[in-house]
Every structure is written in C-alpha cells, then in structure tokens.
Design an enzyme around this catalytic site. Structure first.
Site, PDB file in Angstrom:
ATOM      1  N   CYS A   1     -19.393  48.856  40.424  1.00 16.19           N
ATOM      2  CA  CYS A   1     -20.082  48.518  39.037  1.00 16.19           C
ATOM      3  C   CYS A   1     -19.290  47.329  38.292  1.00 16.19           C
ATOM      4  O   CYS A   1     -18.793  46.314  39.221  1.00 16.19           O
ATOM      5  CB  CYS A   1     -19.516  49.766  38.069  1.00 16.19           C
ATOM      6  SG  CYS A   1     -20.706  49.666  36.626  1.00 16.19           S
TER       7      CYS A   1
ATOM      8  N   ASP B   1     -14.526  55.273  32.177  1.00 18.44           N
ATOM      9  CA  ASP B   1     -15.460  55.174  30.666  1.00 18.44           C
ATOM     10  C   ASP B   1     -14.781  56.340  30.154  1.00 18.44           C
ATOM     11  O   ASP B   1     -14.477  56.258  29.097  1.00 18.44           O
ATOM     12  CB  ASP B   1     -16.870  55.652  31.189  1.00 18.44           C
ATOM     13  CG  ASP B   1     -17.732  54.308  31.423  1.00 18.44           C
ATOM     14  OD1 ASP B   1     -18.183  53.723  30.582  1.00 18.44           O
ATOM     15  OD2 ASP B   1     -17.560  54.123  32.610  1.00 18.44           O
TER      16      ASP B   1
END
Ligand code: RUB
Length: 307
Positions: free
Chosen positions: A131, A200
């Site tokens: 990512c 996150d």
C-alpha cells in the site's frame, strides 16, 4: 458547511486524500477552516456547527482513529473553554491555534518516528512493503539520507493500486524499487530481510488494522522468518477497542474491484484487514520501537485516556 470542507470530505471518501496521517491532517485543517469561516455569534451555535463538521469527517472513512482522535481532541478543547466562559470569537481564534499546535506535533512525531525506523533498516536489505503509507515512505527516505543501501519491493495493492504511489515516490527519492502484483508477495518474501507497512488503527490487544492484504503479508513473513514492522504513531490507537467495541472495517464500493461483474457473482471490497499482534515484530512509534503489548498503555497516556 464551508465549500472547502465539503470538498475535503469528498476527497477523503474518493481516496484523493489517502493514508491515515494525510486524512487526519486534512480533517484538522477542515475543522480550522470551518471555525475560521463560521458566522456564529454564540459559542453553543459554533459548537454545534463544528459538531456537524466533525461527525461528517469521522464518517468519511470509518477505520481512521487518528482522524477521530485528533478532531475529538478539538471538541474536548472547545467544551472545556466553553465551560470556562469563552465567547464565540475567542473560541474561533483559540481553535485555530489549537489546530496549528496539533499539526506541529504531528510533524514532529513523524520526524522522530522516521529516525527510529530508519535505524532499523539493515544495510543491503531488501524491504517489502504494501500500500502507500507516508510514514513508511518517510522511514525509507530517511534511511536513504543516512546513506544506507537497500532496495524495496512494493506490492501493487489491489484494487486501488496505492503501491504504485509508493513505487513512484521512492523512485523519485532515488531508492531502488520494484513493483509486483500482490500475488507475487511470497516469491519476494523469500529474499526479504524486513517487511515495513503503515497502520490505520491499533486495537487494545495490539492488533494492527491496515490495508487489506497486510495480514497475508505478515503471515508470509512469519513463514519465512522475516521481521514484520508497522510504522504507527501512538495516535492511531483506537480507544473504543478498550471497551470491547470492535473497530469497524470499511467496506468500499464493489465496483472498485469489478465494475460490471456477471450476474450472480458477488463482489466484496473490504478496505482493511486485521493482523494479530503475535505476527508483529514491533511498532515503530514516535517514542521508539515498541512491542505490540505496550502500544495500548503508551497510547492511552499520550491521548490522556484514564486507565
Ligand atoms: C492506506 C493505508 C496506509 C495507512 C497508513 O489506505 O492502509 O498503510 O493509512 O498511512 P488507504 P500513513 O489508501 O485506503 O487510505 O502512514 O500515511 O498514515
């Protein structure tokens, strides 16, 4: 809501603004903008306008505690100053100052974290990443600045290909980088020295919630005895997981995966997954590299949560 704030919300939803830290920063700036442009003459009205903005921002990406923690901290500040009798004009000015302090702290934390992470990268290493994490790329760029020699394999990250952003950013910084499809992760893991991903959300158990596919990479790392690190500021801690509430995993539009699937084919698109703390060698934070078990107490201290 101010037009710029509405645009920020749209950009967060569409991933034009992506990555936990960029999202948190944009949300703080949006709250500052809303406060600055508000015409509210009474503190209660200003507070309720900002509450609407805060809830709209929080709802724009559900799996983003760094954003929630930052704008909730702003709300607590407003509540405290209202109780102390501050007027609407004062509150507006003070909230903007408060936001600037938060942004400065965020920048300072990121710099410390990048330094600790860069120390961890061995010379001549192959680092595998997934990512796009601005925290992970800052570490790699710092390691490059420290004249370390290493190369990076970036998984492309279906369905939105954030791995390409990583590859482009690292190449621009002069780092040797190769992009591979997610399914090739195992082949490159065999040769990797270290895995580095962002974060996150971190739960009270020290589990990591990050871009979908992270868990698979952590399992591969374990299989090949490769260290697996996540770069995570303490403000990525999700406080409600302390009370048994599960962090919500955002499920995005299936059309991002397949826009016109055949009839009867169901398509799912979870944006994140959970990696158990037992697969994590350490979290790289602004305080240093810590075991997953310590994340909760250090984060609670930082966020002022009483335990
Ligand atoms: C991005 C992603 C990143 C974290 C950390 O997902 O999973 O690893 O957000 O990013 P998306 P940062 O592209 O769906 O936002 O280190 O920049 O906070």
């Amino acid at each position: 809501m101010h037009a710029e704030v509405l645009r920020t919300i749209r950009d967060i939803k569409s991933l034009k603004i992506q990555g936990a830290r960029n999202i948190a920063r944009s949300a703080i700036e949006a709250m500052m903008k809303e406060a600055k442009c508000s015409k509210a003459a009474k503190p209660g009205i200003l507070y309720s306008e900002l509450k609407t903005t805060r809830l709209a921002l929080s709802g724009s990406r559900p799996t983003e505690p760094m954003m929630r923690n930052s704008i909730d901290e702003m709300a607590r500040f407003l509540e405290k100053r209202m109780k102390e009798g501050a007027g609407a004009k004062e509150l507006r000015t003070e909230l903007m100052e408060f936001g600037s302090v938060q942004l400065k702290r965020m920048k300072e934390d990121a710099e410390k974290l990048a330094q600790y992470g860069a120390e961890l990268i061995p010379n001549n290493a192959l680092v595998l990443t997934h990512c796009h994490s601005s925290t992970a790329t800052a570490i790699l760029k710092k390691a490059k600045e420290m004249k370390k020699k290493f190369s990076v394999v970036s998984c492309e990250t279906r369905p939105r290909f954030q791995g390409r952003i990583t590859a482009q950013e690292l190449a621009n910084a002069g780092i040797d980088v190769t992009l591979v499809v997610d399914g090739a992760a195992n082949m490159f893991m065999k040769k990797a020295d270290l895995c580095l991903v962002g974060a996150d959300s971190i739960t009270s158990k020290g589990d990591l919630i990050n871009k979908v596919g992270t868990c698979m990479i952590a399992h591969l790392a374990r299989m090949h005895d490769v260290s697996f690190f996540s770069a995570a500021e303490l403000s990525k801690f999700s406080p409600h997981t302390m009370y048994g509430v599960r962090e919500k995993i955002e499920e995005r539009n299936p059309a991002e995966v397949w826009d016109k699937p055949p009839r009867k084919v169901k398509v799912r698109n979870p944006a994140f997954d959970v990696t158990a703390s037992s697969y994590i060698s350490g979290y790289i934070t602004e305080l240093g590299v810590i075991p997953p078990q310590s994340f909760f107490s250090l984060a609670a201290q930082k966020l002022g949560i009483e335990i």
